[in-house]
Design an enzyme around this catalytic site. Structure first.
Site, PDB file in Angstrom:
ATOM      1  N   LEU A 261       0.839  -1.201   0.000  1.00  0.00           N
ATOM      2  CA  LEU A 261       0.000   0.000   0.000  1.00  0.00           C
ATOM      3  C   LEU A 261       0.871   1.248   0.000  1.00  0.00           C
ATOM      4  O   LEU A 261       1.785   1.382   0.820  1.00  0.00           O
ATOM      5  CB  LEU A 261      -0.919   0.010   1.223  1.00  0.00           C
ATOM      6  CG  LEU A 261      -2.018  -1.055   1.218  1.00  0.00           C
ATOM      7  CD1 LEU A 261      -2.608  -1.205   2.608  1.00  0.00           C
ATOM      8  CD2 LEU A 261      -3.104  -0.704   0.223  1.00  0.00           C
ATOM      9  N   TYR A 263       0.891   5.792  -1.161  1.00  0.00           N
ATOM     10  CA  TYR A 263       0.075   7.001  -1.036  1.00  0.00           C
ATOM     11  C   TYR A 263       0.602   8.053  -2.005  1.00  0.00           C
ATOM     12  O   TYR A 263       1.792   8.078  -2.329  1.00  0.00           O
ATOM     13  CB  TYR A 263       0.131   7.504   0.413  1.00  0.00           C
ATOM     14  CG  TYR A 263      -0.699   8.724   0.716  1.00  0.00           C
ATOM     15  CD1 TYR A 263      -2.035   8.800   0.334  1.00  0.00           C
ATOM     16  CD2 TYR A 263      -0.147   9.811   1.390  1.00  0.00           C
ATOM     17  CE1 TYR A 263      -2.797   9.933   0.598  1.00  0.00           C
ATOM     18  CE2 TYR A 263      -0.896  10.934   1.680  1.00  0.00           C
ATOM     19  CZ  TYR A 263      -2.221  10.995   1.272  1.00  0.00           C
ATOM     20  OH  TYR A 263      -2.972  12.111   1.542  1.00  0.00           O
ATOM     21  N   TYR A 273       2.445  15.703   5.774  1.00  0.00           N
ATOM     22  CA  TYR A 273       2.783  14.273   5.719  1.00  0.00           C
ATOM     23  C   TYR A 273       4.305  14.196   5.709  1.00  0.00           C
ATOM     24  O   TYR A 273       4.937  14.076   4.671  1.00  0.00           O
ATOM     25  CB  TYR A 273       2.178  13.647   4.468  1.00  0.00           C
ATOM     26  CG  TYR A 273       2.234  12.134   4.411  1.00  0.00           C
ATOM     27  CD1 TYR A 273       1.385  11.359   5.195  1.00  0.00           C
ATOM     28  CD2 TYR A 273       3.122  11.482   3.562  1.00  0.00           C
ATOM     29  CE1 TYR A 273       1.422   9.973   5.124  1.00  0.00           C
ATOM     30  CE2 TYR A 273       3.157  10.111   3.486  1.00  0.00           C
ATOM     31  CZ  TYR A 273       2.310   9.357   4.269  1.00  0.00           C
ATOM     32  OH  TYR A 273       2.351   7.977   4.199  1.00  0.00           O
ATOM     33  N   SER A 313      -8.739   5.863   9.336  1.00  0.00           N
ATOM     34  CA  SER A 313      -8.285   4.738  10.153  1.00  0.00           C
ATOM     35  C   SER A 313      -7.547   5.251  11.382  1.00  0.00           C
ATOM     36  O   SER A 313      -7.168   6.423  11.450  1.00  0.00           O
ATOM     37  CB  SER A 313      -7.355   3.830   9.347  1.00  0.00           C
ATOM     38  OG  SER A 313      -6.153   4.515   9.030  1.00  0.00           O
TER      39      SER A 313
END
Length: 391
Positions: A261, A263, A273, A313
């Protein structure tokens, strides 16, 4: 977090009392709310019997699962055992190891759930310090509601392994970690040891999922990130994928698939980030291409990564502004809706299946198309712009 059901799929209401012929427990990370409707690939199958092996927590009986308002039925004719039209995602007889799951609130959980719905047997790797809480939650039935599969049965796992993918073998583990009380009582949790344990227990796997990311300084701007924080982010979030594939590839069956995964911060500036996490994701995507070549030539394995949109999440909340990122995506993506974890799980099931047999070395975007946008249309500068609207 509502989305529209896929054309041709059937909706089925789940009644309050749900039973399963095999009660096994599972975890990863995704939240399926009681009021959510999610699109599921029509071909996903739910497995009521995956393996003759003894399931995880075999002596524990969970109580009735809570009702869910509406879910999508994965296979319209499953109950009647009639042939499925079209191209089914059929993972029966396949075994998946999913690394990096500690609750039911994220993409790892959603991927595991969709792989199980397609018929795969599920093995799980859970971070050692989170293992006791995770197992306790499973025993208490805390995840029962989110374990409900499209056919109404409960998701099963066969075994949960303690795992810390920051360490490749026992010699890498420093003394302060070995003596840490959060690690006491667990053994054989380095990547090499877990791979050896899986080989001893099951012989082989077909699917490897990397759902791991951690940056201790993620809230710091890159210019303020320490060397330790930067290298820790790379180690936990990208090198861990190399290590997992390095040790698991020899026990993966030819034709198998590995999925990670990533991003969009790997290729676009996402202020906030930080801590080297954008660098780690960029490394992960570069490594995906190189590993696809090496693992493809040597082991006949496929290696892909999913660039997923923002999800509310527990892990994502660490960056502090996940709600704003979700709102931004909903306002600016070509598909103006909130992304569900299950939509990412659907794509993972496809990538793990024979239907994706020629796809490797790819970054697959599952973000409602946000990656294609060059500017945010919710900016005041565009307040007089006539935007396309739904008919």
């Amino acid at each position: 977090m509502a989305t529209t059901a896929a054309p041709g799929s059937h909706m089925a209401a789940i009644k309050p009392s749900i039973s399963s012929s095999r009660r096994t427990y599972m975890s990863c990370t995704a939240n399926f709310g009681a009021n959510s409707e999610v699109a599921v690939s029509k071909g996903l199958r739910s497995s009521s019997h995956i393996s003759s092996r003894q399931p995880f927590f075999p002596s524990i009986q969970s109580g009735p699962a809570k009702s869910v308002k509406v879910i999508t039925r994965a296979m319209s004719a499953a109950a009647e055992n009639t042939p499925l039209p079209g191209l089914p995602i059929d993972l029966r007889g396949k075994r998946a190891f999913i690394a990096g799951v500690a609750d039911d609130n994220g993409y790892g959980w959603a991927i595991a759930k969709q792989l199980a719905a397609a018929g795969a047997e599920i093995l799980l790797g859970t971070w050692v310090p989170a293992l006791n809480i995770f197992e306790s939650s499973l025993r208490r039935g805390k995840f029962d509601e989110s374990r409900i599969l499209p056919d109404g049965s409960l998701m099963e796992i066969t075994k949960v392994y303690p795992l810390d993918a920051v360490f490749d073998n026992p010699d890498d583990v420093p003394e302060d970690i070995k003596s840490n009380k959060r690690y006491l009582g667990s053994s054989k949790w380095t990547v090499k040891e877990v791979a050896e344990s899986v080989k001893e227990d099951f012989g082989s796997i077909d699917i490897l999922v990397h759902s791991l990311a951690n940056g201790p300084e993620v809230v710091k701007p890159l210019m303020e990130t320490s060397r330790y924080g930067y290298l820790a982010a790379i180690s936990a979030s990208s090198y861990s994928f190399i290590s997992l594939l390095q040790h698991f590839a020899p026990i993966m069956n030819p034709g198998g698939a590995s999925i990670s995964l990533t991003y969009i911060a790997s290729e676009r500036i996402i202020p906030g980030y930080g801590g080297g996490m954008s660098s780690a994701k960029a490394a992960l995507e570069s490594d995906t291409r190189v590993l696809a070549f090496e693992a493809g030539r040597k082991h006949r394995l496929r290696v892909n990564t999913i660039s997923a949109g923002p999800l509310r999440s527990r892990a994502a909340k660490a960056i502090g502004f996940i709600d704003m990122m979700i709102d931004y995506s909903s306002a600016n993506a070509p598909l103006p809706k909130e992304l569900s974890a299950e939509e990412v799980g659907n794509v993972a099931a496809f990538l793990a299946s024979p239907l994706a047999s020629a796809i490797t070395g790819s970054v697959v975007y599952v973000d409602n198309g946000l990656n294609a946008m060059g500017v945010g249309v919710d900016s005041p500068i565009f307040e007089n712009l006539e935007l396309p609207k739904e008919a």
